[in-house]
Design a protein around this motif. Structure first.
Motif, PDB file in Angstrom:
ATOM      1  N   SER A   1     -10.626  -3.971   4.226  1.00  0.00           N
ATOM      2  CA  SER A   1      -9.207  -3.792   4.543  1.00  0.00           C
ATOM      3  C   SER A   1      -8.321  -4.813   3.829  1.00  0.00           C
ATOM      4  O   SER A   1      -7.256  -4.471   3.339  1.00  0.00           O
ATOM      5  CB  SER A   1      -8.976  -3.858   6.045  1.00  0.00           C
TER       6      SER A   1
ATOM      7  N   THR B   1       0.851  -1.184   0.000  1.00  0.00           N
ATOM      8  CA  THR B   1       0.000   0.000   0.000  1.00  0.00           C
ATOM      9  C   THR B   1       0.889   1.236   0.000  1.00  0.00           C
ATOM     10  O   THR B   1       1.830   1.320   0.782  1.00  0.00           O
ATOM     11  CB  THR B   1      -0.903   0.017   1.259  1.00  0.00           C
TER      12      THR B   1
ATOM     13  N   LEU C   1      -8.326   1.790   6.030  1.00  0.00           N
ATOM     14  CA  LEU C   1      -8.585   1.193   4.713  1.00  0.00           C
ATOM     15  C   LEU C   1     -10.074   0.959   4.510  1.00  0.00           C
ATOM     16  O   LEU C   1     -10.616   1.196   3.417  1.00  0.00           O
ATOM     17  CB  LEU C   1      -7.812  -0.123   4.568  1.00  0.00           C
TER      18      LEU C   1
END
Lengths: 238, 426
Positions: free
Chosen positions: A216, A36, A209
């Motif tokens: 998530s 991420t 998230l």
């Protein structure tokens, strides 16, 4: 499409009593290790708090800069309150935890107005609450190190996210630690608190998230090193 | 009184040595109780008075540098051994150095004192001069906040009789110039281009180096390289070969020269600069230990984030096979290990060295390194094992960065195993 989270660190220079910067390092790395992207904004006095902040971090302060920060914080208050209501994830440690509350009463009885974002009040005391800490939380045991003399009381005790196993916690009286309101995590724990509590760090990441992407899907990481450090910390005397 | 107290103190010290103890606190404690005026009576014998060296980082080395430069001028210098920088430790040093008749045959004393003890000491005895090095975040659980620390140093410089040495690049120390009130200030500092080597806490958090300079200092560090440094002393530029490595020691030498200008204005500065060349590291401050198996082991004390960051530059000067980091969390180390997160270890990434961690918080240290993408080969909280593994013949040369009590443990083990190591500073 790759996911990206925006981490805003409030007053990294002024409000940083020992190592709270580590929380930013931990979140950034744990996101990067999972692929991420992370955008980091250092938000100092006079800087704009980004509207798209997903995670906001704040730490403890020096008395001497506290007044300068308070004036600046007043200018950021409405945006911070809006972000809080929108569910942005926040981790507010020590001084910033206190400032987000309704008020702070100093030792000589002076009543300082807080930001009123968290339903808490803090009273100055002459007790120095200092030492290693451990709390029981919904995410497992959390270990850290506290160093404060302010005693924080929650309007609603069910908002506390930790039960004290070792240490003083919010006020040394009710055996509770921290406050979780909207997605704001208030705490007295340094350590830095996320460094030896990967499950706690991941809880913050997950919430950010989910808020942004609806889910998530966190890949699990090998946390052997973190948990070994937590185990040693837990075994150390207060 | 003076004679009686000295004899009494020496008797206690002798008794302790018979009991196999190297105590510094007890004799001082007893004398404090029975002869509260002892400190003043004894120190009043020094014709050139007492110099206090204080600040967060560099006290021990700077004290050593100043003492040796004074000795190079033929002066007799009384100093306190490392780790005994309490008033009563200083008293013990006086007792040890006095003659049986209570005479102190010295010209000047140079005492290192941490901020809190310096205040207590200066309240009791007025120093002729104060060297204020820097204020960094250090064991906050002991001193509280950094501004409080600066206030403490302010109280010390206020007590200086005639001079103060201040760091032109440390804004909190530089601000103490307001306390000068006619006292002579000698400034030391470093040149703008070196700012990257002197990142303070504020700059680390802001992630940008900021050069701060109050005045052009009289002693200015212009350059540092392994084994040498470049200094400007007043108008003259000098290139000095040194045994003391590291940027932190380079700035300590600048501070030391500034103190010499203040304390002995008559000194020939060219000679003083030359004398820097032979000064060796103080106890655990970049010490080099040669072991019987041929392994050269370097010991570097680290006490706080700023000091650790400076000390890390040391890995550039030698091609280490192994880097150890030993972190204890006893009172003297600071119970809170959060400070490790204010040190950036990515400098290790450029090296091929194997990394090992030791001390009560070996696991914390390994965890910290993990977040700078560094692998720890071995996490060993047990000191004897840690040291044995760190000093295998294949690990030459090796360095251990260690906190205070970790260093004491390692020194003790090294001495035990190898009688021949230099015990300088002990």
């Amino acid at each position: 499409m790759s996911r990206v989270l925006h981490v805003a660190h409030l007053y990294p220079v002024e409000m940083n009593i020992y190592g709270d910067t580590g929380n930013r390092i931990v979140l950034t790395k744990r996101l990067e290790w999972r692929g991420t992207d992370v955008k980091v904004s250092l938000v100092g006095i006079g800087d704009e708090l980004p509207n798209d902040s997903d995670i906001v971090l704040g730490g403890g302060a020096q008395d001497a800069v506290q007044s300068a920060v308070e004036a600046d914080l007043a200018r950021k208050a409405s945006k911070l309150a809006r972000l809080a209501e929108e569910g942005a994830v926040m981790l507010m440690v020590c001084g910033m935890y206190q400032l987000l509350g309704r008020r702070f009463v100093t030792a000589d009885g002076q009543d300082i107005k807080g930001m009123g974002i968290l339903p808490i009040e803090t009273l100055a005391s002459h007790d120095r609450m200092i030492g290693n800490t451990a709390y029981q939380t919904p995410w497992g045991t959390v270990v850290g190190y506290e160093n404060h003399s302010g005693k924080t009381f929650l309007d609603d005790q069910s908002l506390a996210w930790g039960k004290v196993i070792k240490g003083a916690g919010n006020n040394g009286a009710d055996q509770l630690e921290g406050c979780l309101y909207h997605n704001i995590f208030g705490t007295y724990s340094h350590g830095p608190v996320l460094s030896k509590n990967p499950h706690f760090a991941d809880e913050l990441i997950s919430r950010a998230l989910i808020r942004k992407y609806g889910k998530s899907n966190l890949k699990s990481l090998d946390d052997t090193v973190e948990l070994a450090a937590a185990k040693t910390a837990l075994a150390r005397s207060r | 009184m003076r004679i009686l107290a000295t004899l009494f103190g020496k008797t206690v010290l002798f008794g302790l040595s018979l009991a196999g103890r190297r105590g510094t606190a007890l004799p001082g404690l007893l004398i404090e109780k029975f002869y509260p005026n002892y400190l003043n009576v004894m120190l009043d014998q020094l014709p050139r008075g007492v110099v206090i060296v204080t600040g967060t980082n560099g006290k021990t080395t700077t004290t050593k540098i100043i003492s040796e430069l004074l000795r190079a001028q033929g002066l007799r210098v009384l100093t306190n051994p490392t780790g005994s920088n309490f008033v009563r430790g200083t008293i013990a040093a006086i007792v040890k150095s006095a003659t049986l008749s209570g005479m102190l045959h010295y010209d000047i004393a140079v005492f290192e004192q941490d901020e809190a003890h310096a205040v207590r000491f200066a309240e009791r005895y007025r120093p002729v001069g104060v060297v204020a090095l820097n204020v960094m975040r250090d064991q906050m659980d002991r001193f509280g906040e950094i501004d409080t620390t600066a206030t403490l140093i302010g109280k010390v410089v206020k007590r200086a009789e005639s001079w103060m040495v201040l760091n032109a690049n440390d804004k909190r120390i530089a601000a103490l110039a307001r306390e000068a009130k006619g006292r002579h200030i000698v400034w030391f500092g470093h040149e703008r281009s070196l700012q990257g080597l002197f990142i303070d806490d504020d700059q680390l958090y802001a992630q940008r180096p900021v050069f701060y300079e109050t005045v052009k200092p009289e002693v200015e560090l212009l350059g540092v390289a392994p084994g040498k440094l470049v200094l400007r002393v007043q108008k003259d530029k000098h290139t000095v070969p040194t045994v003391l490595d590291g940027t932190h020691n380079a700035i300590n030498m600048a501070a030391g020269l500034a103190a010499i200008i203040a304390a002995t204005p008559e000194a020939d500065m060219d000679t003083m600069v030359g004398a820097l060349t032979t000064i060796r590291p103080a106890f655990g401050r970049g010490e080099k230990v040669l072991l019987p198996n041929g392994v050269e082991l370097h010991l570097q004390l680290v006490k706080n984030p700023a000091g650790f960051r400076h000390a890390l530059q040391q890995v550039k000067s030698t091609d280490y096979t192994t880097i150890g980091v030993a972190i204890n969390d006893d009172y003297a180390d600071g119970r809170d290990v959060s400070w490790l997160w204010d040190v950036d270890f990515s400098i290790f990434k450029e090296l091929k060295a194997t990394i090992m961690t030791g001390g009560t918080r070996a696991a914390d240290m390994a965890n910290r390194l993990k977040y700078d993408d560094l692998m720890t080969a071995e996490v060993e909280p047990e000191f004897a094992t840690f040291l044995r593994h760190m000093t295998q013949p294949t690990r030459n040369p090796a360095i251990i960065f260690c906190t205070y009590t970790a260093m004491l443990r390692l020194r003790k083990l090294l001495k035990h195993e190898n009688k021949s190591i230099r015990s300088e500073g002990l």
